[in-house]
Design an enzyme around this catalytic site. Sequence first.
Site, mmCIF file in Angstrom:
data_model
loop_
_atom_site.group_PDB
_atom_site.id
_atom_site.type_symbol
_atom_site.label_atom_id
_atom_site.label_comp_id
_atom_site.label_asym_id
_atom_site.label_seq_id
_atom_site.Cartn_x
_atom_site.Cartn_y
_atom_site.Cartn_z
ATOM 1 N N GLU A 93 37.778 32.785 32.069
ATOM 2 C CA GLU A 93 37.489 33.687 33.190
ATOM 3 C C GLU A 93 38.375 33.286 34.364
ATOM 4 O O GLU A 93 38.781 32.127 34.483
ATOM 5 C CB GLU A 93 35.984 33.566 33.522
ATOM 6 C CG GLU A 93 35.489 34.318 34.716
ATOM 7 C CD GLU A 93 35.584 35.831 34.573
ATOM 8 O OE1 GLU A 93 36.710 36.331 34.367
ATOM 9 O OE2 GLU A 93 34.563 36.514 34.739
ATOM 10 N N ASP A 94 38.677 34.243 35.233
ATOM 11 C CA ASP A 94 39.493 33.923 36.407
ATOM 12 C C ASP A 94 38.658 33.249 37.499
ATOM 13 O O ASP A 94 39.056 32.245 38.079
ATOM 14 C CB ASP A 94 40.206 35.166 36.960
ATOM 15 C CG ASP A 94 39.265 36.340 37.217
ATOM 16 O OD1 ASP A 94 38.048 36.248 36.905
ATOM 17 O OD2 ASP A 94 39.743 37.372 37.724
ATOM 18 N N ASP A 97 32.024 33.975 40.878
ATOM 19 C CA ASP A 97 31.634 34.194 42.276
ATOM 20 C C ASP A 97 30.107 34.099 42.351
ATOM 21 O O ASP A 97 29.556 33.012 42.494
ATOM 22 C CB ASP A 97 32.181 35.564 42.692
ATOM 23 C CG ASP A 97 31.875 35.947 44.118
ATOM 24 O OD1 ASP A 97 31.331 35.122 44.855
ATOM 25 O OD2 ASP A 97 32.178 37.095 44.519
ATOM 26 N N PHE A 146 37.428 35.996 49.751
ATOM 27 C CA PHE A 146 37.980 36.857 48.712
ATOM 28 C C PHE A 146 39.442 36.478 48.505
ATOM 29 O O PHE A 146 40.221 36.421 49.451
ATOM 30 C CB PHE A 146 37.850 38.335 49.098
ATOM 31 C CG PHE A 146 38.101 39.244 47.930
ATOM 32 C CD1 PHE A 146 37.076 39.533 47.042
ATOM 33 C CD2 PHE A 146 39.356 39.784 47.698
ATOM 34 C CE1 PHE A 146 37.306 40.346 45.938
ATOM 35 C CE2 PHE A 146 39.590 40.591 46.604
ATOM 36 C CZ PHE A 146 38.564 40.870 45.723
ATOM 37 N N ARG A 159 47.850 41.325 41.760
ATOM 38 C CA ARG A 159 47.671 40.410 40.630
ATOM 39 C C ARG A 159 48.933 39.596 40.370
ATOM 40 O O ARG A 159 48.882 38.512 39.809
ATOM 41 C CB ARG A 159 47.377 41.191 39.339
ATOM 42 C CG ARG A 159 46.069 41.904 39.298
ATOM 43 C CD ARG A 159 45.823 42.417 37.876
ATOM 44 N NE ARG A 159 44.822 43.468 37.817
ATOM 45 C CZ ARG A 159 43.510 43.269 37.761
ATOM 46 N NH1 ARG A 159 43.034 42.056 37.779
ATOM 47 N NH2 ARG A 159 42.678 44.279 37.694
#
Length: 171
Positions: A93-94, A97, A146, A159
């Site tokens: 996963e990136d 959060d 963010f 990205r």
Amino acid sequence: MKTLLSAETIAQRVRELGKDISESYGDTPFIMLVILKGSFIFAADIARAITAPNFTMDFVRLSSYAGTSSTGKVAIHNDDVERLKGSKILIVEDIVDTGNTLVWFKEYLNQNGVTDVKICSLLEKSSVHQNRITIDFCGFDIPDKFVVGYGLDVDGKLRQLPYIAEYKGES
Ligand code: IMP
């Protein structure tokens, strides 16, 4: 935009994670399950940093974000989990959060008979998810900001940045 993690810092940490994952699995077969879209750059790098020989790569797309905030509702776009049954799974996963996405996905896998699941995430915001989920291999714990770049987007953009930056609303 303010750089949070440079390309060099990321590369160094990815090498370390690759070593940890290799030591953990050894010769044991596993499937690296990449969560699209945000993890595609991290996945490409971490796959090449893993020296353990017996893994394959698979992909699933989950979504919960619109703009810079979570919708709280997770959707899966390729729900054929039969192919994963009986295998050891390493989710890539990136970012974790709130933890909503992976709590939901792990539960979804469990309910479908996929039970041997570990998680590798490049980033986590531990102050937000507050241990709702165990991350077996984590790159960096970042503040509740963010971020974009290295695969992470804002509405599909940014990205491609080779580093990770804090996004404050500018273009
Ligand atoms: P969670 O469900 O709140 O843990 O969020 C997980 C997903 O939200 C990630 O896979 C990302 O796609 C997205 N996300 C969360 N935080 C960020 C961020 O700071 N930048 C870009 N995407 C994010």
